[in-house]
Design a protein around this motif. Structure first.
Motif: not given
Length: 293
Positions: A82-105
């Motif tokens: 999901h992160f590989a497909t949708h994360k765009i690295g923009s500060e305007g995107q919520l997903l880009s501000q989320i730690d994927s490891e924290a989501v997994k845990l």
């Protein structure tokens, strides 16, 4: 490293779980100091069943089979994809501000809650064989800092012979590849700081009391529990696909495999056979024949 195994067989998922608090033949001494939780992992057909049965006989609670925490592999893969497909690295995107490891845990913590709820009585064990668990171990060690791991292992020759009897529809190559993935996956984990012990089915079949004593020392068990574990290992022995098969030792030539199968076995399994000190003859371990003479 363990591969993706898109076509991997899910060996060992044939036993229905029983009551976690099923009655035992006799109760052991106080287990308040016993290490737990205990996770039994390893290749199917390598002694995971007898280890779980013996520990339950020695006073641990738990089911015949686990297979809840192996979901952790799927959680990891789904989140990463999901992160590989949708994360765009923009500060305007919520997903880009989320730690994927924290989501997994966070997601995996929900599985922990289910696991704990299903095992209300301490000490408890979980037995889940198969390669999926190697993706889970790092998270299990975080969520249960006191966790102990028992790796059930067996030489490839006997393991593949047993797999072919238990799962005759699976290709010979897949049996070999799954054993290799199991052993390689474990080697990539055992030096990561987790508290573990390796138990070979060969030793359970031949020296059950010695194995029980090693488990007792590792798990801080009272003498009575060790005696009950040894009794179960002595009377039940590892699960066998035929009479005496659990203790049978082969050479490559005595397996009855074709020349092509032997060649394929050597090509796929030799590296891990060498890494674990296994022989290709009836001595089971390299150098064992010389030590006996």
């Amino acid at each position: 490293m363990v591969g993706d195994h898109d076509q991997e067989l899910r060996f060992g998922r044939y036993a229905l779980p029983q009551n976690a608090d099923a009655p035992r033949p006799s109760e052991p001494e106080d287990l308040s100091q016993a290490a737990h939780p205990v996770f039994i992992i390893g290749s199917p057909r390598s002694g995971t069943t007898i280890l779980a049965s013996a520990l339950r006989n020695g006073g641990y609670h738990g089911f015949d089979e686990g297979h809840l925490l192996s979901l952790i592999r799927g959680v990891r893969e789904i989140v990463d994809a999901h992160f590989a497909t949708h994360k765009i690295g923009s500060e305007g995107q919520l997903l880009s501000q989320i730690d994927s490891e924290a989501v997994k845990l966070g997601m995996i913590s929900a599985l922990k809650a289910q696991q704990d709820a299903a095992n209300p009585s301490a000490p408890w064990i979980d037995k889940t064989p198969g390669t999926d668990m190697y993706f889970a171990v790092p998270y299990i060690a975080k969520l249960w800092p006191e966790a102990k791991f028992i790796f059930a292992k067996r030489r490839a020759i006997e393991n593949v012979v047993s797999r072919m009897k238990k799962f005759p529809d699976a290709p010979f190559a897949l049996h070999c590849e799954d054993w290799v993935a199991t052993m390689e996956g474990w080697r990539n984990l055992r030096d990561s700081g987790i508290s573990h012990i390796e138990i070979d089915q060969y030793d359970i079949a031949r020296q059950p009391r010695n194995v029980a004593q090693k488990l007792g020392a590792f798990l801080r068990l009272p003498r009575r529990s060790v005696e009950l574990i040894a009794s179960e290992m002595t009377s039940s022995r590892p699960e066998a696909t035929s009479a005496n098969s659990a203790s049978q030792v082969y050479s490559l030539e005595s397996t009855g495999w074709s020349d092509d199968q032997i060649a394929e076995f050597r090509e796929k399994c030799t590296a891990e056979m060498v890494a674990f000190g296994y022989s290709f003859d009836e001595s089971y371990r390299r150098g064992e024949a010389e030590q006996q003479n």
